[in-house]
Design an enzyme around this catalytic site. Structure first.
Site, PDB file in Angstrom:
ATOM      1  N   GLU A 201      39.837  45.248  30.190  1.00 23.20           N
ATOM      2  CA  GLU A 201      38.433  45.146  30.610  1.00 23.20           C
ATOM      3  C   GLU A 201      38.314  45.622  32.039  1.00 23.20           C
ATOM      4  OE1 GLU A 201      36.478  41.360  29.982  1.00 23.20           O
ATOM      5  OE2 GLU A 201      35.257  41.617  31.794  1.00 23.20           O
TER       6      GLU A 201
ATOM      7  N   GLU B   5      29.968  43.149  38.891  1.00 29.03           N
ATOM      8  CA  GLU B   5      29.459  41.848  38.454  1.00 29.03           C
ATOM      9  C   GLU B   5      28.810  41.170  39.660  1.00 29.03           C
ATOM     10  OE1 GLU B   5      31.888  39.683  35.099  1.00 29.03           O
ATOM     11  OE2 GLU B   5      33.287  40.367  36.652  1.00 29.03           O
TER      12      GLU B   5
END
Length: 347
Positions: free
Chosen positions: A235, A240
């Site tokens: 990932e 974020e």
């Protein structure tokens, strides 16, 4: 007939010995000269104009053919010593060129180095310029509650109330509402089974959601996730941001032994992350993954063949509420919008 054959014999003989010594032995080529000119070279662009095109000139006394190893695994064989070649690997790369000049079994060799800049080519994008639902040829949806192990509080839908393209922007709207057992709704779109890629540059211009509990994310998963469970599939979190730590942007990678609360990660403060658009990007190669905000590097991760970051990945855009990373939700929260102006992938 005999006279014609005799004429042909002399013609053939004269051609065959034109590069040979008087006793019939082959004369080895000599004085091999090799030059390479990168197209578009200037003081400002010493390695060319980004086209990757190089003009080669080869010459050697007594040479009848040339063999050229171009430094990128490709080989050319020529009888003419002048040719043009275009390199395609993006970035600035130095190639060692091996050249041999031949006359029958005799040859002479030389090497030169050439440094070439190749500009990135756009291989996929969404400019979000057509109003309505996201382009179904590029995006699908993850639907449901819980956040797949993250204990999130939203229910992901594909309703226009939660995800829509409008006025040149993708808008993911997170709402406080009761829906199918959840207290919030939002959206998560992904390019799985529609577009994936290995290596390159990803650039996304976005304005992030606002409010304690919001969790905006621009990220990627390994395309083999259907057969290789997370985190072994890999990932890459391009960006974020959680509203409980306003303006702090995370760039992170999850892999075996470095998942959950222990990713490889770094952060940077981005003023006005929820009120202004910023460009979030990565440069991804076999040796590194570099994270940028507004073209300013803030994290370099060393990639290697032992890691899962050397295969195709697909793209995901979503906004969650709460959960393991989003944290406590402001009880006064009612709505917020995560906006994306464009997403572009370059080679």
């Amino acid at each position: 007939m005999f006279l014609l054959a005799l004429v042909n014999f002399f013609l053939l003989f004269s051609c065959s010995v034109s590069n040979n010594s008087e006793d019939g032995t082959v004369t080895a080529p000599s004085n091999l000269s090799v030059s390479a000119t990168v197209v578009g070279t200037t003081t400002q662009n010493p390695n060319g104009d980004g086209s990757g095109t190089v003009n080669f000139n080869l010459s050697a006394t007594n040479a009848t053919s040339y063999k050229i190893l171009l430094g990128n695994g490709e080989t050319k064989e020529l009888t003419n010593g002048s040719f043009t070649y275009t390199y395609t690997t993006a970035g600035t790369n130095t190639y060692v060129i091996y050249v041999s000049a031949y006359n029958s079994g005799q040859f002479v060799s030389s090497t030169i180095s050439v440094t070439v800049f190749v500009g990135s080519a756009l291989v996929w994008s969404d400019e979000f310029n057509v109003n309505g639902a996201p382009d179904s040829s590029k995006w699908g949806y993850d639907l449901g509650a819980g956040g797949w192990g993250n204990n999130e509080s939203q229910y992901y839908t594909n309703r226009p109330e939660n995800v829509i393209v409008q006025d040149g922007l993708l808008k993911i709207k997170t709402l406080k509402e009761s829906f199918s057992g959840s207290n919030y709704t939002s959206a998560r779109i992904l390019s799985k089974d529609k577009f994936s890629f290995k290596y390159g540059r990803v650039e996304i211009k976005a304005k992030l959601a606002l409010g304690a509990g919001t969790w905006s994310a621009l990220w990627m998963l390994g395309s083999n996730i259907s057969t290789t469970a997370w985190p072994a599939c890999g990932e890459v979190d391009i960006m974020e941001h959680v509203g409980n730590s306003q303006n702090r942007v995370h760039g992170s990678l999850h892999s075996p032994g470095r998942s959950g609360n222990t990713p490889d990660t770094s952060t940077v403060m981005v003023p006005n992350a929820s009120t202004e658009f910023h460009i979030y990007s990565i440069d991804w190669s076999a040796t590194s993954i570099k994270f940028y905000v507004d073209n300013q590097l803030f994290y370099t991760f060393a990639n290697s063949a032992s890691l899962p970051f050397n295969q195709n990945f697909f793209l995901i855009i979503n906004c969650a509420m709460g959960g393991n990373f989003g944290g406590a939700i402001d009880p006064n929260f009612t709505a917020s919008t995560f906006e994306v102006d464009y997403i572009r992938v370059y080679n």
